[in-house]
Design an enzyme around this catalytic site. Structure first.
Site, mmCIF file in Angstrom:
data_model
loop_
_atom_site.group_PDB
_atom_site.id
_atom_site.type_symbol
_atom_site.label_atom_id
_atom_site.label_comp_id
_atom_site.label_asym_id
_atom_site.label_seq_id
_atom_site.Cartn_x
_atom_site.Cartn_y
_atom_site.Cartn_z
ATOM 1 N N TRP A 69 59.197 -111.136 -63.374
ATOM 2 C CA TRP A 69 58.654 -111.399 -64.712
ATOM 3 C C TRP A 69 59.750 -112.162 -65.431
ATOM 4 C CZ3 TRP A 69 59.735 -110.380 -69.879
ATOM 5 C CH2 TRP A 69 58.673 -110.566 -70.777
ATOM 6 N N ARG A 89 54.666 -105.125 -61.920
ATOM 7 C CA ARG A 89 55.870 -105.228 -62.751
ATOM 8 C C ARG A 89 56.180 -106.674 -63.147
ATOM 9 N NH1 ARG A 89 58.824 -100.493 -62.424
ATOM 10 N NH2 ARG A 89 60.627 -101.566 -63.242
ATOM 11 N N LYS A 127 53.720 -104.440 -66.561
ATOM 12 C CA LYS A 127 53.428 -103.043 -66.875
ATOM 13 C C LYS A 127 54.649 -102.297 -67.386
ATOM 14 C CE LYS A 127 50.621 -99.294 -65.615
ATOM 15 N NZ LYS A 127 49.820 -99.523 -66.824
ATOM 16 N N CYS A 129 59.927 -106.975 -63.379
ATOM 17 C CA CYS A 129 60.452 -107.377 -62.083
ATOM 18 C C CYS A 129 60.430 -106.143 -61.184
ATOM 19 C CB CYS A 129 61.870 -107.914 -62.094
ATOM 20 S SG CYS A 129 62.075 -109.414 -63.044
ATOM 21 N N GLU A 133 43.333 -99.488 -79.968
ATOM 22 C CA GLU A 133 43.441 -99.499 -78.505
ATOM 23 C C GLU A 133 42.308 -100.340 -77.886
ATOM 24 O OE1 GLU A 133 45.637 -98.926 -76.485
ATOM 25 O OE2 GLU A 133 44.659 -98.611 -74.566
ATOM 26 N N ASN A 159 66.575 -106.830 -61.543
ATOM 27 C CA ASN A 159 65.579 -106.504 -62.559
ATOM 28 C C ASN A 159 66.345 -106.114 -63.801
ATOM 29 O OD1 ASN A 159 63.521 -105.394 -64.136
ATOM 30 N ND2 ASN A 159 63.552 -103.445 -63.037
ATOM 31 N N GLY A 160 66.153 -106.860 -64.895
ATOM 32 C CA GLY A 160 66.868 -106.533 -66.132
ATOM 33 C C GLY A 160 67.356 -107.800 -66.796
ATOM 34 N N HIS A 206 39.479 -105.431 -97.336
ATOM 35 C CA HIS A 206 40.693 -106.060 -97.865
ATOM 36 C C HIS A 206 41.128 -107.250 -97.024
ATOM 37 C CE1 HIS A 206 41.052 -102.860 -100.752
ATOM 38 N NE2 HIS A 206 40.955 -101.959 -99.783
ATOM 39 N N LYS A 252 43.004 -103.615 -75.576
ATOM 40 C CA LYS A 252 42.484 -103.754 -74.202
ATOM 41 C C LYS A 252 41.783 -105.093 -74.042
ATOM 42 C CE LYS A 252 44.187 -101.557 -72.652
ATOM 43 N NZ LYS A 252 45.198 -100.598 -72.813
ATOM 44 N N GLU A 259 44.297 -108.095 -74.168
ATOM 45 C CA GLU A 259 45.197 -108.103 -73.002
ATOM 46 C C GLU A 259 44.547 -108.728 -71.771
ATOM 47 O OE1 GLU A 259 48.151 -104.342 -72.546
ATOM 48 O OE2 GLU A 259 46.044 -103.831 -72.656
HETATM 49 C C1 G6P Z 1 53.531 -102.782 -71.584
HETATM 50 C C2 G6P Z 1 52.251 -102.429 -70.867
HETATM 51 C C3 G6P Z 1 51.372 -101.560 -71.756
HETATM 52 C C4 G6P Z 1 52.147 -100.328 -72.192
HETATM 53 C C5 G6P Z 1 53.473 -100.691 -72.866
HETATM 54 C C6 G6P Z 1 54.353 -99.474 -73.059
HETATM 55 O O1 G6P Z 1 53.262 -103.614 -72.658
HETATM 56 O O2 G6P Z 1 51.555 -103.613 -70.508
HETATM 57 O O3 G6P Z 1 50.221 -101.151 -71.042
HETATM 58 O O4 G6P Z 1 51.364 -99.594 -73.096
HETATM 59 O O5 G6P Z 1 54.206 -101.601 -72.034
HETATM 60 O O6 G6P Z 1 54.703 -98.969 -71.807
HETATM 61 P P1 G6P Z 1 55.064 -97.468 -71.504
HETATM 62 O O7 G6P Z 1 55.333 -97.443 -70.037
HETATM 63 O O8 G6P Z 1 56.290 -97.157 -72.309
HETATM 64 O O9 G6P Z 1 53.918 -96.622 -71.892
#
Ligand code: G6P
Length: 614
Positions: free
Chosen positions: A73, A27, A609, A2, A487, A99-100, A510, A491, A494
């Site tokens: 969000w 956000r 994010k 948010c 990673e 937000n929270g 395995h 990506k 996501e």
């Molecule tokens: C969310 C974001 C990711 C990020 C993760 C941790 O899931 O979408 O891209 O890696 O949070 O966030 P931070 O700000 O702690 O790196």
């Protein structure tokens, strides 16, 4: 998650609010809303994105010098118009954005309902504005005091903004666990509130970061900050260093693409001035300050979430190899709830782009209680984690707006490389020649990343075109490249919604090997260094089962191209630095596949994010 914005001052509030919400949309983008004081309280809100809100307000003459805006969000209540913020009190004269999460909202709602409050939405936020209204009426106090008393009854996390039609020249903000920045405008009585500095930077460079448990009131042009215990505080004004072009797309189709292409610079900025190759020294203040502690360390624990956790895994390999110290890498969310063994001799490193991730923060708080030394590797200056930790090193990646993390990851790995080398140096574990060699290699990384970007585009586009309709992907790597495989898979899932898994290459036999057939693309990170022969055997095993191999190889390798279906070449570098290069084509592959599938690359569904809820 948010995003919230607020404005009070001589200008029209709406243009700032709508621009600010666009900046904060990363956000959360389930719904958006604004409230403006124009005689009475006018609220406009809708399910969907900020663009939908703009469409809703098109041709409406929205005027007023005090206002607030929210991009959501969803946590409590599905994303719809009614659950969208702002929320009004029963009488409709008080308005809130939040937000929270308010954890005790259900019991508060019950009590308030018994007292005759009727709730329109399913949100926890609406309960808070009713609680403030209730306290104001029963205790016969002003709004600020009612907010303060209400927040003393709240369990959970919040950044809130409140305004009232009864006090038209007033804006109140408060935070606990969710971020809030105050912008000090250039004109008397002009103030901005926002979840981070990005909405504010084009209006003022003077900001104050609020601390947990603080409430700010701007009334009749005067700013006052008090704690929820009613202690007055003086705001500390920082100068923002962020530039406007750092938060704009700058000609790229998406923020994600821009951020991928910024990596030569962000990696360089993350190492710039932090070591001297010629003198073989480090200029990292945190290493100097904690030299004795580092010398006596028994163990390092790294905590993080998502992409930051992957960077932590690379950090584990780096620190164990160079500094010969045991490292444990933990998902912050698991660590905080499993009664972990932490001692005063431990160094706990938190990795976080935003510096606000709720689980990472909570893990650090737990470690602090147990007496460990806390170290932050964060990107957002002034965020909660750097303020909680004893020491740290910023990543200097610049603002990252795309929800899928790219340049923040490589910046984190860069800083962790320096930390590993610095700790190794203090503990006398790295020979001079090896340190010099690493510094030399590190200095070449930005230009090698540039080479990857310049040279791999055509190969990546061709591969993306061929596999854009795949339903599954497997990513394999060994050693330093196992986290790169994780990673790469993250990506892809996501942003393109293709199921993808990362595995240590040797673990394939395995389980995942059962999935391999002619339809399964397998991305293998197979540089010339490291475990080349072993990975080569893994590729043969995949080919024997007719899997489609996309191999990331070192330039000049002639063996793997003979058996792989596709190759992506990266320049040669030290084994420990391969993640900084090998990650880049995998980011591009995900990006292009997502674009070809018509996905919203910068704002993937259901994600946000900055995850400020646990
Ligand atoms: C969310 C974001 C990711 C990020 C993760 C941790 O899931 O979408 O891209 O890696 O949070 O966030 P931070 O700000 O702690 O790196």
């Amino acid at each position: 998650m948010c995003g919230i914005v607020g404005y009070i001052g001589p200008e029209e509030a709406y243009p700032f609010l709508i621009n600010g919400l666009k900046r904060l949309e990363y956000r959360g983008y389930d719904s958006a809303g604004v409230a403006i004081l124009d005689g009475g309280l006018k609220v406009y809100k809708t399910k969907g994105k900020v663009q939908d809100l703009e469409d809703l307000t098109l041709n409406k003459d929205i005027r007023g010098n005090v206002g607030m805006g929210h991009t959501r969000w969803a946590t409590h209540g599905e994303p719809n118009d009614i659950n969208a913020h702002p929320h009004l009190s029963q009488a409709g004269d008080l308005c809130i954005i939040h937000n929270g999460i308010i954890e005790n909202y259900a019991s508060l709602k019950e009590v308030l309902s018994e007292r005759g409050h009727i709730f329109r939405s399913e949100t926890d936020t609406e309960v808070l504005v009713h609680l403030i209204e209730d306290i104001r009426a029963n205790e016969k106090v002003n709004i600020f005091e009612a907010v303060r008393l209400a927040l003393n009854e709240i369990v959970g996390a919040y950044a809130i903004v409140i305004m009232s039609s009864q006090d038209p020249d007033m804006l109140i903000g408060a935070r606990k666990g969710s971020p809030m920045v105050i912008g000090h405008g250039s004109r008397p009585g002009e103030y901005y509130l926002a979840s981070d500095a990005t909405p504010i930077v084009e209006y003022t460079r003077e900001v104050s970061y609020m601390d947990d448990g603080e409430i700010v009131q701007i009334k009749d042009g005067q700013l006052t900050i008090k704690t929820i215990e009613n202690v007055e505080k003086t705001p500390y004004i920082h100068k923002l260093e962020m530039t406007l072009d750092a938060i704009e797309k700058g000609g790229y189709d998406h923020f994600m693409l821009k951020e991928i292409y910024e990596q030569p610079k962000s990696i360089y900025d993350s190492m710039r001035g932090r070591f001297s190759r010629t003198q073989l020294t480090f200029a990292m203040q945190s290493l100097k300050e904690y030299e004795t502690k580092i010398r006596n360390l028994e163990r390092i624990i790294i905590v993080g979430c998502g992409t930051s956790w992957h960077a932590g895994l690379v950090g584990e390999y780096l620190i164990e190899e160079f500094a010969r110290l045991p490292v444990e890498v933990e998902y912050a969310s698991e660590f905080r709830y499993r009664n972990p063994i932490i001692t005063e001799d431990d160094l706990v490193i938190a990795i976080s782009q935003s510096g606000e991730t709720a689980d990472t923060l909570a893990a650090l708080e737990l470690a602090k209680e147990k007496g460990a030394t806390l170290y932050g590797v964060c990107n957002v200056v002034g965020s909660s984690i750097p303020r909680l930790t004893d020491a740290g090193a910023y990543t200097h990646a610049g603002p990252e707006i795309g929800v899928a993390s790219t340049k923040a990851f490589t910046a984190q790995v860069t800083v962790l490389t320096l930390l590993a080398l610095g700790i190794a140096n203090i503990r006398g574990k790295i020979p001079t020649a090896r340190l010099r060699q690493m510094f030399t290699e590190l200095e070449q990384i930005p230009s090698k990343v540039q080479q990857v970007l310049d040279n791999c585009s055509a190969q990546v586009l061709e591969i993306a075109e061929k596999y854009k309709h795949a339903t599954n992907f497997l990513y394999l790597g060994r050693g330093y490249n196992f986290p790169v495989a994780l990673e790469g898979a993250l990506k892809l899932k996501e942003i393109s919604y293709i199921h993808a898994e990362g595995y240590p290459a040797a673990e394939m036999k395995h389980g995942p090997i059962a999935l391999i057939d002619e339809n399964m693309p397998v991305v293998v990170i197979a540089p010339k260094r490291g475990y080349y022969d072993k990975v080569f055997s893994n590729i043969q095993e995949i080919k024997a089962r007719k899997g489609q191999v996309i191999a990331v190889i070192t330039e000049g390798d002639t063996k793997i191209p003979e058996i792989a279906d596709h190759i992506i070449e990266i320049p040669d570098t030290d084994d420990a630095l391969v993640p900084l290069l090998a990650t880049v084509p995998l980011q591009l592959l995900s990006y292009h596949i997502a674009v070809m599938r018509g996905c919203n690359v910068d704002q993937p569904r259901n994600l946000a994010k900055s995850v400020t809820v646990e």
